[in-house]
Structures are given as C-alpha cells and as structure tokens.
Design a protein around this motif. Structure first.
Motif, PDB file in Angstrom:
ATOM      1  N   TRP A   1       0.850  -1.186   0.000  1.00 37.88           N
ATOM      2  CA  TRP A   1       0.000   0.000   0.000  1.00 37.88           C
ATOM      3  C   TRP A   1       0.886   1.237   0.000  1.00 37.88           C
ATOM      4  N   ILE A   2       0.503   2.231  -0.784  1.00 38.71           N
ATOM      5  CA  ILE A   2       1.233   3.489  -0.880  1.00 38.71           C
ATOM      6  C   ILE A   2       0.241   4.619  -0.616  1.00 38.71           C
ATOM      7  N   THR A   3       0.530   5.461   0.381  1.00 42.04           N
ATOM      8  CA  THR A   3      -0.386   6.564   0.683  1.00 42.04           C
ATOM      9  C   THR A   3      -0.218   7.674  -0.349  1.00 42.04           C
ATOM     10  N   LEU A   4      -1.350   8.330  -0.634  1.00 38.81           N
ATOM     11  CA  LEU A   4      -1.374   9.439  -1.581  1.00 38.81           C
ATOM     12  C   LEU A   4      -1.242  10.755  -0.836  1.00 38.81           C
ATOM     13  N   GLN A   5      -0.792  11.781  -1.537  1.00 41.31           N
ATOM     14  CA  GLN A   5      -0.624  13.098  -0.930  1.00 41.31           C
ATOM     15  C   GLN A   5      -1.962  13.623  -0.436  1.00 41.31           C
ATOM     16  N   SER A   6      -2.037  13.895   0.872  1.00 39.85           N
ATOM     17  CA  SER A   6      -3.230  14.438   1.507  1.00 39.85           C
ATOM     18  C   SER A   6      -2.835  14.971   2.870  1.00 39.85           C
ATOM     19  N   GLU A   7      -3.316  16.156   3.188  1.00 38.86           N
ATOM     20  CA  GLU A   7      -2.968  16.769   4.472  1.00 38.86           C
ATOM     21  C   GLU A   7      -3.731  16.157   5.642  1.00 38.86           C
TER      22      GLU A   7
ATOM     23  N   ILE B   1      -6.797   8.871 -10.027  1.00 41.61           N
ATOM     24  CA  ILE B   1      -7.450   8.386  -8.818  1.00 41.61           C
ATOM     25  C   ILE B   1      -8.201   9.576  -8.226  1.00 41.61           C
ATOM     26  N   SER B   2      -9.441   9.366  -7.838  1.00 35.69           N
ATOM     27  CA  SER B   2     -10.194  10.436  -7.176  1.00 35.69           C
ATOM     28  C   SER B   2     -10.518  10.009  -5.757  1.00 35.69           C
ATOM     29  N   GLY B   3     -10.770  11.000  -4.917  1.00 37.19           N
ATOM     30  CA  GLY B   3     -11.091  10.725  -3.527  1.00 37.19           C
ATOM     31  C   GLY B   3     -11.368  12.005  -2.775  1.00 37.19           C
ATOM     32  N   TRP B   4     -11.170  11.973  -1.473  1.00 36.21           N
ATOM     33  CA  TRP B   4     -11.453  13.131  -0.639  1.00 36.21           C
ATOM     34  C   TRP B   4     -10.628  13.076   0.650  1.00 36.21           C
ATOM     35  N   SER B   5     -10.553  14.214   1.290  1.00 37.14           N
ATOM     36  CA  SER B   5     -10.002  14.281   2.645  1.00 37.14           C
ATOM     37  C   SER B   5     -10.911  15.189   3.456  1.00 37.14           C
ATOM     38  N   ASN B   6     -10.828  15.091   4.771  1.00 37.35           N
ATOM     39  CA  ASN B   6     -11.641  15.977   5.607  1.00 37.35           C
ATOM     40  C   ASN B   6     -10.748  16.699   6.593  1.00 37.35           C
ATOM     41  N   SER B   7     -11.284  17.774   7.133  1.00 36.36           N
ATOM     42  CA  SER B   7     -10.481  18.615   8.022  1.00 36.36           C
ATOM     43  C   SER B   7     -10.513  18.146   9.466  1.00 36.36           C
ATOM     44  N   ASP B   8     -11.354  17.162   9.760  1.00 31.32           N
ATOM     45  CA  ASP B   8     -11.530  16.706  11.146  1.00 31.32           C
ATOM     46  C   ASP B   8     -11.965  17.820  12.080  1.00 31.32           C
TER      47      ASP B   8
END
Length: 95
Positions: A35-41, A56-63
């Motif tokens: 597994w390789i993580t993608l750039q995301s803050e 590749i599409s996806g999302w991140s959240n700010s928590d």
C-alpha cells in the motif's frame, strides 16, 4: 500493530487497487506488493480509479467543524512515472 485498510475500486487489469490505508487515501500496487499513501494533508479515502489507472479520485476531511458545516475536500491524483501526484483540489461545504 495492524493498520486499517479498505479497498473501494480497482483498475481493469487488476494491478492498482484504491482505498484507505491507515486513515489516508492510498493505493495498492500489485507490482510493488504494498500500500502506498497518496498526498493528503488530512485523513480521507481514495474512492475510484480510471480503468487504465491514470487518475485516482477521492477526498479528505479537516476533522473539524466550522459552525454547523462539515468540510470535505475532493481530490484528484494523476499518475506520473514515479507515482501519483495531486493535481486538483477544491473545497465543498455541506450543512
């Protein structure tokens, strides 16, 4: 310790699987066997991959919450010769 993971999509040839690894958007590369993580803050998920593996599409959240809004950031990664790079980011708010 076992890291959490989830698979959400796969390329037509089955060589790239996308999803979440350790709460980060990631992909599994069958050629590298890992597994390789993608750039995301922030934490998030890779949700889909094009049949040829180019995007590749996806999302991140700010928590975090701003008032009554939950903030998710849609993301798009593009395949390069040395891996995937983030090529698009926009902010969407829902309440």
């Amino acid at each position: 310790m076992i890291k959490s993971l989830e698979a959400t999509d796969v390329t037509n040839d089955g060589k790239i699987i996308v999803g979440t690894y350790d709460s980060k958007p990631a992909y599994y590369d069958m050629n590298q066997g890992k597994w390789i993580t993608l750039q995301s803050e922030n934490p998030g998920k890779a949700t889909s991959v094009t049949p040829d593996g180019k995007y590749i599409s996806g999302w991140s959240n700010s928590d975090s919450f701003s008032g009554d809004a939950y903030v998710e950031t849609p993301l798009l990664w593009e395949k390069q010769s040395d891996g995937y790079i983030s090529c698009c980011r926009c902010v969407c708010r829902t309440s």
